[in-house]
Design a protein around this motif. Structure first.
Motif, PDB file in Angstrom:
ATOM      1  N   ARG A  75      76.129  33.910  26.563  1.00  0.00           N
ATOM      2  CA  ARG A  75      74.951  34.283  26.081  1.00  0.00           C
ATOM      3  C   ARG A  75      75.132  34.960  24.719  1.00  0.00           C
ATOM      4  O   ARG A  75      74.456  34.677  23.816  1.00  0.00           O
ATOM      5  N   VAL A 132      63.330  31.854  22.794  1.00  0.00           N
ATOM      6  CA  VAL A 132      63.183  33.013  23.340  1.00  0.00           C
ATOM      7  C   VAL A 132      61.629  33.796  23.131  1.00  0.00           C
ATOM      8  O   VAL A 132      61.230  33.553  21.984  1.00  0.00           O
ATOM      9  N   ASP A 138      63.404  38.559  23.955  1.00  0.00           N
ATOM     10  CA  ASP A 138      64.868  38.816  24.428  1.00  0.00           C
ATOM     11  C   ASP A 138      65.367  37.397  24.892  1.00  0.00           C
ATOM     12  O   ASP A 138      64.530  36.546  25.496  1.00  0.00           O
ATOM     13  N   ASP A 146      66.721  36.951  27.639  1.00  0.00           N
ATOM     14  CA  ASP A 146      66.314  36.754  29.102  1.00  0.00           C
ATOM     15  C   ASP A 146      65.146  36.100  29.482  1.00  0.00           C
ATOM     16  O   ASP A 146      64.476  35.855  30.537  1.00  0.00           O
ATOM     17  N   HIS A 147      64.217  35.798  28.662  1.00  0.00           N
ATOM     18  CA  HIS A 147      62.790  35.176  28.722  1.00  0.00           C
ATOM     19  C   HIS A 147      62.845  33.967  27.702  1.00  0.00           C
ATOM     20  O   HIS A 147      62.604  34.114  26.646  1.00  0.00           O
ATOM     21  N   VAL A 202      71.528  30.965  34.488  1.00  0.00           N
ATOM     22  CA  VAL A 202      71.275  32.178  34.823  1.00  0.00           C
ATOM     23  C   VAL A 202      72.057  32.707  35.942  1.00  0.00           C
ATOM     24  O   VAL A 202      72.784  31.872  36.776  1.00  0.00           O
ATOM     25  N   ASP A 203      72.243  34.267  36.259  1.00  0.00           N
ATOM     26  CA  ASP A 203      72.883  34.730  37.128  1.00  0.00           C
ATOM     27  C   ASP A 203      72.138  34.926  38.467  1.00  0.00           C
ATOM     28  O   ASP A 203      71.039  34.558  38.305  1.00  0.00           O
ATOM     29  N   TYR A 236      70.666  37.533  39.380  1.00  0.00           N
ATOM     30  CA  TYR A 236      69.385  38.167  39.291  1.00  0.00           C
ATOM     31  C   TYR A 236      68.547  37.518  38.242  1.00  0.00           C
ATOM     32  O   TYR A 236      67.374  38.375  37.953  1.00  0.00           O
ATOM     33  N   GLY A 243      68.972  36.656  35.076  1.00  0.00           N
ATOM     34  CA  GLY A 243      69.351  36.984  33.691  1.00  0.00           C
ATOM     35  C   GLY A 243      70.121  35.867  33.002  1.00  0.00           C
ATOM     36  O   GLY A 243      70.880  35.151  33.825  1.00  0.00           O
ATOM     37  N   VAL A 244      69.932  35.638  31.961  1.00  0.00           N
ATOM     38  CA  VAL A 244      70.527  34.495  31.089  1.00  0.00           C
ATOM     39  C   VAL A 244      72.062  34.872  31.076  1.00  0.00           C
ATOM     40  O   VAL A 244      72.343  35.583  30.487  1.00  0.00           O
ATOM     41  N   SER A 245      72.876  33.960  31.577  1.00  0.00           N
ATOM     42  CA  SER A 245      74.201  33.907  31.322  1.00  0.00           C
ATOM     43  C   SER A 245      75.069  33.158  30.090  1.00  0.00           C
ATOM     44  O   SER A 245      76.085  33.625  29.593  1.00  0.00           O
TER      45      SER A 245
END
Length: 293
Positions: free
Chosen positions: A73, A103, A106, A108-109, A167-168, A170, A172-174
């Motif tokens: 990321r 995005v 951030d 993660d979105h 994504v992981d 959880y 979240g973007v990896s």
């Protein structure tokens, strides 16, 4: 019958028996034996070294998961959905990428993906001033880190998309992965006219793991990784590796020098082509080549 003739006869019988067993049991029995068959085929000039490397690349891909090859990321080039064309166009031009995750606030979105080619029609019409990213968004493909690379390549081809966001567990973007990343594992690095010298010779895979061309000049390697390999011992980092092994290493062999771990990614009988370099934890690097000083 003499002992010699008996041994000869037994040898012939054994050879015949082995052939019969091979017909009914099938060989090779596992991946290691298959690699031996490929090595034997190359030694007998039945296949070219480049062909063997591609076949070994296919075998290697079959064991990999997306987390092993994704672009982390921290190295993703993204565009914010609120940016105007004037704001994000320099990013598109400077990176020379063809696809960009879009995005919202951030990383993660992820709202979708922007294709650079979708801007062309509007550029010719001259209506880019009123253009918004939302009008150009394409759906983002989301995949887990644990997904196997082999079925992902199949999906890339069948569904006709070229990039996926990783994504992981959880959510979240990896990172992200492209079809080019997978193909490079099989056929070797794919270079284009936009690749600069740094990208061609040294490429970060993830964290402290890098892909390095064996022909990278040793002074460039030392400058980039802030290392102190003896520049009088060899001209390239590949030369240092061969000296360490004492023989021409094969694909998959690894060694450690000065706490740096080196794994042979691509090699043939005459030379090493690609290395995977794991930098010692906590070791600071400059990230620059010698001619960039």
């Amino acid at each position: 019958m003499s002992d010699e003739n008996s041994q000869s006869g037994n040898g012939s019988a054994k050879t015949l028996l082995e052939k019969i067993v091979q017909v009914f049991t099938g060989e090779p029995q596992n991946k290691e034996e298959l690699v031996e068959v490929l090595n034997d085929a190359q030694d007998r000039d039945l296949i070219k070294p480049s062909t063997k490397l591609m076949l070994e690349g296919v075998l290697e891909v079959s064991d990999m998961r997306v987390r092993d090859i994704m672009i982390p990321r921290s190295h993703m080039v993204t565009i914010d959905i609120e940016q105007t064309v004037e704001e994000f166009l320099p990013i598109v031009l400077e990176s020379a990428h063809s696809r960009f995750p879009v995005v919202n606030d951030d990383i993660d979105h992820i709202e979708g993906v922007l294709l650079a080619k979708d801007l062309l029609a509007h550029a010719f019409k001259g209506d880019t001033n009123e253009l918004t990213i939302k009008e150009l968004l394409r759906p983002a493909i989301i995949i887990p880190e644990s997904k196997r690379v082999e079925p992902l390549l199949k999906e890339f081809r069948q569904e006709r998309y070229h990039m996926a966001v990783v994504v992981d567990e959880y959510g979240g973007v990896s990172g992200l992965v492209t079809i080019e990343d997978i193909l490079e594992l099989i056929v070797g690095e794919i270079e284009d006219e936009h690749d600069d010298l740094l990208e061609r010779e040294i490429r970060q895979l993830s964290g402290n793991v890098y892909q390095v061309k064996a022909l990278t000049e040793l002074d460039d390697f030392n400058e980039y990784f802030n290392s102190e390999f003896d520049e009088e011992a060899a001209d390239t980092i590949g030369g240092i590796i061969i000296h360490q092994f004492g023989h021409m290493p094969r694909r998959g062999e690894s060694t450690k020098i000065n706490d740096f771990e080196f794994k042979i990614v691509n090699a043939d009988k005459r030379r090493i082509q690609q290395l995977q370099v794991t930098v010692p934890k906590g070791h600071e690097i400059t990230g620059k080549l010698a001619d960039e000083r």
